[in-house]
Design a protein around this motif. Structure first.
Motif, PDB file in Angstrom:
ATOM      1  N   TYR A 101       0.848  -1.184   0.000  1.00 30.80           N
ATOM      2  CA  TYR A 101       0.000   0.000   0.000  1.00 30.80           C
ATOM      3  C   TYR A 101       0.886   1.238   0.000  1.00 30.80           C
ATOM      4  O   TYR A 101       1.675   1.443   0.925  1.00 30.80           O
ATOM      5  N   LEU A 102       0.759   2.061  -1.039  1.00 27.44           N
ATOM      6  CA  LEU A 102       1.436   3.351  -1.090  1.00 27.44           C
ATOM      7  C   LEU A 102       0.405   4.432  -0.792  1.00 27.44           C
ATOM      8  O   LEU A 102      -0.456   4.742  -1.620  1.00 27.44           O
ATOM      9  N   CYS A 103       0.470   4.971   0.413  1.00 28.96           N
ATOM     10  CA  CYS A 103      -0.485   5.975   0.879  1.00 28.96           C
ATOM     11  C   CYS A 103      -0.106   7.328   0.295  1.00 28.96           C
ATOM     12  O   CYS A 103       1.037   7.766   0.413  1.00 28.96           O
ATOM     13  N   SER A 104      -1.068   8.004  -0.301  1.00 29.56           N
ATOM     14  CA  SER A 104      -0.800   9.231  -1.036  1.00 29.56           C
ATOM     15  C   SER A 104      -0.752  10.468  -0.157  1.00 29.56           C
ATOM     16  O   SER A 104       0.173  11.287  -0.265  1.00 29.56           O
ATOM     17  N   SER A 105      -1.765  10.656   0.695  1.00 32.61           N
ATOM     18  CA  SER A 105      -1.986  11.977   1.291  1.00 32.61           C
ATOM     19  C   SER A 105      -2.115  12.007   2.803  1.00 32.61           C
ATOM     20  O   SER A 105      -2.024  13.081   3.382  1.00 32.61           O
ATOM     21  N   ALA A 106      -2.384  10.903   3.456  1.00 36.99           N
ATOM     22  CA  ALA A 106      -2.629  10.925   4.902  1.00 36.99           C
ATOM     23  C   ALA A 106      -1.329  11.131   5.659  1.00 36.99           C
ATOM     24  O   ALA A 106      -0.311  10.527   5.342  1.00 36.99           O
ATOM     25  N   VAL A 107      -1.358  11.975   6.698  1.00 37.47           N
ATOM     26  CA  VAL A 107      -0.121  12.375   7.368  1.00 37.47           C
ATOM     27  C   VAL A 107       0.040  11.831   8.790  1.00 37.47           C
ATOM     28  O   VAL A 107       1.107  11.978   9.386  1.00 37.47           O
ATOM     29  N   LEU A 108      -0.996  11.243   9.372  1.00 44.82           N
ATOM     30  CA  LEU A 108      -0.926  10.780  10.758  1.00 44.82           C
ATOM     31  C   LEU A 108       0.326   9.929  10.990  1.00 44.82           C
ATOM     32  O   LEU A 108       0.573   8.973  10.261  1.00 44.82           O
ATOM     33  N   ASP A 109       1.125  10.298  11.992  1.00 43.74           N
ATOM     34  CA  ASP A 109       2.370   9.570  12.236  1.00 43.74           C
ATOM     35  C   ASP A 109       2.119   8.079  12.422  1.00 43.74           C
ATOM     36  O   ASP A 109       2.790   7.246  11.812  1.00 43.74           O
ATOM     37  N   ALA A 110       1.149   7.748  13.275  1.00 44.24           N
ATOM     38  CA  ALA A 110       0.865   6.349  13.603  1.00 44.24           C
ATOM     39  C   ALA A 110      -0.079   5.753  12.566  1.00 44.24           C
ATOM     40  O   ALA A 110      -1.232   5.415  12.857  1.00 44.24           O
ATOM     41  N   LEU A 111       0.425   5.605  11.344  1.00 46.01           N
ATOM     42  CA  LEU A 111      -0.409   5.049  10.279  1.00 46.01           C
ATOM     43  C   LEU A 111      -0.641   3.559  10.491  1.00 46.01           C
ATOM     44  O   LEU A 111      -1.636   3.002  10.028  1.00 46.01           O
ATOM     45  N   THR A 112       0.290   2.896  11.179  1.00 44.69           N
ATOM     46  CA  THR A 112       0.122   1.498  11.577  1.00 44.69           C
ATOM     47  C   THR A 112       0.481   1.349  13.050  1.00 44.69           C
ATOM     48  O   THR A 112       1.164   2.205  13.625  1.00 44.69           O
ATOM     49  N   GLU A 113       0.020   0.249  13.651  1.00 47.07           N
ATOM     50  CA  GLU A 113       0.246   0.032  15.081  1.00 47.07           C
ATOM     51  C   GLU A 113       1.645  -0.497  15.369  1.00 47.07           C
ATOM     52  O   GLU A 113       2.111  -0.456  16.505  1.00 47.07           O
ATOM     53  N   HIS A 114       2.321  -1.019  14.356  1.00 46.80           N
ATOM     54  CA  HIS A 114       3.640  -1.611  14.554  1.00 46.80           C
ATOM     55  C   HIS A 114       4.423  -1.475  13.245  1.00 46.80           C
ATOM     56  O   HIS A 114       3.833  -1.231  12.187  1.00 46.80           O
ATOM     57  N   PRO A 115       5.739  -1.632  13.276  1.00 38.57           N
ATOM     58  CA  PRO A 115       6.515  -1.507  12.038  1.00 38.57           C
ATOM     59  C   PRO A 115       6.063  -2.517  10.986  1.00 38.57           C
ATOM     60  O   PRO A 115       5.793  -3.676  11.291  1.00 38.57           O
ATOM     61  N   THR A 116       5.968  -2.044   9.753  1.00 39.80           N
ATOM     62  CA  THR A 116       5.547  -2.917   8.657  1.00 39.80           C
ATOM     63  C   THR A 116       6.347  -2.597   7.402  1.00 39.80           C
ATOM     64  O   THR A 116       6.734  -1.451   7.179  1.00 39.80           O
ATOM     65  N   ASP A 117       6.586  -3.607   6.603  1.00 38.31           N
ATOM     66  CA  ASP A 117       7.228  -3.420   5.303  1.00 38.31           C
ATOM     67  C   ASP A 117       6.216  -3.323   4.172  1.00 38.31           C
ATOM     68  O   ASP A 117       6.598  -3.089   3.022  1.00 38.31           O
ATOM     69  N   TRP A 118       4.939  -3.481   4.488  1.00 37.01           N
ATOM     70  CA  TRP A 118       3.925  -3.510   3.432  1.00 37.01           C
ATOM     71  C   TRP A 118       3.446  -2.118   3.042  1.00 37.01           C
ATOM     72  O   TRP A 118       2.864  -1.939   1.972  1.00 37.01           O
ATOM     73  N   VAL A 119       3.684  -1.127   3.891  1.00 32.43           N
ATOM     74  CA  VAL A 119       3.097   0.205   3.688  1.00 32.43           C
ATOM     75  C   VAL A 119       4.198   1.250   3.532  1.00 32.43           C
ATOM     76  O   VAL A 119       5.170   1.271   4.298  1.00 32.43           O
ATOM     77  N   ALA A 120       4.040   2.127   2.535  1.00 30.99           N
ATOM     78  CA  ALA A 120       4.906   3.285   2.348  1.00 30.99           C
ATOM     79  C   ALA A 120       4.019   4.519   2.183  1.00 30.99           C
ATOM     80  O   ALA A 120       2.833   4.409   1.881  1.00 30.99           O
ATOM     81  N   ARG A 121       4.627   5.689   2.377  1.00 29.84           N
ATOM     82  CA  ARG A 121       3.817   6.911   2.339  1.00 29.84           C
ATOM     83  C   ARG A 121       4.568   8.044   1.655  1.00 29.84           C
ATOM     84  O   ARG A 121       5.760   8.245   1.883  1.00 29.84           O
ATOM     85  N   LEU A 122       3.819   8.814   0.843  1.00 33.31           N
ATOM     86  CA  LEU A 122       4.376   9.977   0.162  1.00 33.31           C
ATOM     87  C   LEU A 122       4.220  11.266   0.959  1.00 33.31           C
ATOM     88  O   LEU A 122       5.100  12.122   0.938  1.00 33.31           O
ATOM     89  N   ALA A 123       3.091  11.454   1.634  1.00 40.55           N
ATOM     90  CA  ALA A 123       2.856  12.691   2.377  1.00 40.55           C
ATOM     91  C   ALA A 123       3.796  12.776   3.572  1.00 40.55           C
ATOM     92  O   ALA A 123       4.154  11.754   4.163  1.00 40.55           O
ATOM     93  N   PRO A 124       4.206  13.982   3.964  1.00 39.80           N
ATOM     94  CA  PRO A 124       5.076  14.105   5.139  1.00 39.80           C
ATOM     95  C   PRO A 124       4.330  13.746   6.413  1.00 39.80           C
ATOM     96  O   PRO A 124       3.115  13.922   6.507  1.00 39.80           O
ATOM     97  N   ALA A 125       5.055  13.220   7.379  1.00 41.23           N
ATOM     98  CA  ALA A 125       4.441  12.891   8.661  1.00 41.23           C
ATOM     99  C   ALA A 125       3.916  14.156   9.337  1.00 41.23           C
ATOM    100  O   ALA A 125       4.508  15.233   9.230  1.00 41.23           O
ATOM    101  N   GLN A 126       2.800  14.013  10.037  1.00 42.13           N
ATOM    102  CA  GLN A 126       2.163  15.150  10.703  1.00 42.13           C
ATOM    103  C   GLN A 126       3.116  15.845  11.668  1.00 42.13           C
ATOM    104  O   GLN A 126       3.115  17.073  11.773  1.00 42.13           O
ATOM    105  N   SER A 127       3.945  15.083  12.360  1.00 37.74           N
ATOM    106  CA  SER A 127       4.844  15.685  13.342  1.00 37.74           C
ATOM    107  C   SER A 127       5.806  16.666  12.683  1.00 37.74           C
ATOM    108  O   SER A 127       6.190  17.674  13.295  1.00 37.74           O
ATOM    109  N   ARG A 128       6.203  16.403  11.445  1.00 38.45           N
ATOM    110  CA  ARG A 128       7.106  17.323  10.751  1.00 38.45           C
ATOM    111  C   ARG A 128       6.350  18.537  10.214  1.00 38.45           C
ATOM    112  O   ARG A 128       6.755  19.686  10.414  1.00 38.45           O
ATOM    113  N   GLY A 129       5.253  18.290   9.516  1.00 34.93           N
ATOM    114  CA  GLY A 129       4.515  19.399   8.924  1.00 34.93           C
ATOM    115  C   GLY A 129       3.960  20.361   9.965  1.00 34.93           C
ATOM    116  O   GLY A 129       4.080  21.585   9.826  1.00 34.93           O
TER     117      GLY A 129
END
Length: 354
Positions: A101-129
């Motif tokens: 899953y390549l997430c386009s726009s959602a910024v919430l830092d905790a996008l998953t409950e634990h580390p995963t290799d299945w998910v990547a994200r383009l939008a910057p993390a909320q904590s940075r923005g």
């Protein structure tokens, strides 16, 4: 196009209410434009790329069900989604099912409950923005702010980030009317009001109430989540919607690729494309590159995140592990604080970059 020989990508977007349908429309425009260009260039190894679109309507349960459906249809990967809480539900199901899953726009830092290799994200993390947004507020002389907030993991997370840098006064929009917000602002010493609420309601009524209250003529209104970026904002508020700083994920100057895509998106949307449309375009561009090099095997796609090096509309896209983020993250997407020019609300001003 719906043939067994196509390479399918599941595309998630909020296309109906209560989702922010305008954001979903821009996201889908970017996804579709990139998919069309991939097919014009020969597709994926000669096979057409097909987007299988599902409307999430800002409903996490609907999104999770869509992920289950799309996985059963044999999509190679998932793309999209705008709302953070919805993307989190989609990411959880994708992780559980072993679906990239390549997430386009959602910024919430905790996008998953634990580390995963299945998910990547383009939008910057909320904590940075939102830290960059707090830096802008402090630089503009706003150290004591009020936040009009609705109950949500996303809004609560944003308020927490702001509290690390500013004095924050909470205004609970579960109990306050726009008029009551004005009364609170008139007496609490805040110099700025941030809208941590849904659009159009109650964001638009709050802006109208504050702008029309003579006691609050010096109060700055801000919207870190980006509501003023999309044309619906100025259509609803006119001049009242100007001079409201927000976060947008665009560079100060577009590259030749970005400028070409901007022109194509403008034609497709019949209006100025938002940063959300560019995120959609970049999502499919990255996935197409991975599919060409790794094929449609899901584990091989997920293994490719750390080796991605793709020229997107807003810079070169690479994924890495960022401290505190459990998905593969594009660490350095461009971030601006911008607003609409009071002299010309259809034009944007860049106020701060990070």
């Amino acid at each position: 196009m719906n043939t067994p020989s196509s390479v399918r990508i599941g595309a998630l977007a909020p296309l109906t209410r209560p989702g922010w349908a305008e954001a979903g429309r821009h996201l889908l425009a970017g996804l579709e434009l990139a998919a069309g260009e991939v097919n014009d260039a020969g597709g994926i190894g000669g096979r057409p790329l097909e987007l299988v679109v599902r409307d999430t309507a800002a409903d996490p349960r609907k999104a999770a069900a869509a992920v289950d459906e799309l996985a059963g249809m044999g999509v190679a990967a998932l793309a999209g989604e705008y709302h953070s809480v919805v993307a989190r539900a989609a990411a959880a199901r994708a992780d559980a099912l072993g679906l990239p899953y390549l997430c386009s726009s959602a910024v919430l830092d905790a996008l998953t409950e634990h580390p995963t290799d299945w998910v990547a994200r383009l939008a910057p993390a909320q904590s940075r923005g939102w830290r960059i947004y707090a830096d802008y507020l402090r630089g503009a002389g706003h150290s004591r702010i009020a936040v009009a907030a609705q109950p949500s993991v996303y809004w609560a997370s944003g308020a927490r980030i702001l509290r690390e840098h500013l004095t924050v006064i909470d205004l609970d929009m579960g109990t306050l009317t726009p008029a009551a917000v004005c009364d609170e602002l008139a007496g609490n010493g805040a110099t700025a009001l941030l809208l941590l609420v849904g659009h159009p309601d109650p964001a638009v009524p709050i802006v109208k109430a504050v702008r029309s209250d003579p006691r609050l003529s010096e109060i700055m209104i801000g919207a870190p989540a980006g509501q003023p970026e999309l044309p619906e904002w100025v259509a609803s508020l006119g001049e009242d919607g100007a001079a409201i700083p927000f976060l947008r994920y665009l560079p100060e100057r577009l590259s030749p690729l970005g400028a070409r895509v901007e022109s194509a998106l403008r034609d497709r949307l019949a209006e100025t494309p938002s940063f959300v449309a560019f995120e959609g375009y970049d999502t499919v561009t990255v996935l197409a590159d991975v599919l060409r090099s790794r094929g449609v095997d899901r584990p091989r796609i997920a293994e490719a995140w750390p080796s991605v090096a793709v020229e997107g509309t807003r810079g070169q896209i690479r994924f890495s592990r960022t401290p505190g983020i459990d998905v593969w993250q594009w660490a350095w997407p461009p971030i601006q604080v911008a607003d609409r020019d009071p002299a010309e609300p259809g034009r944007f001003r860049i106020l701060h970059t990070g």
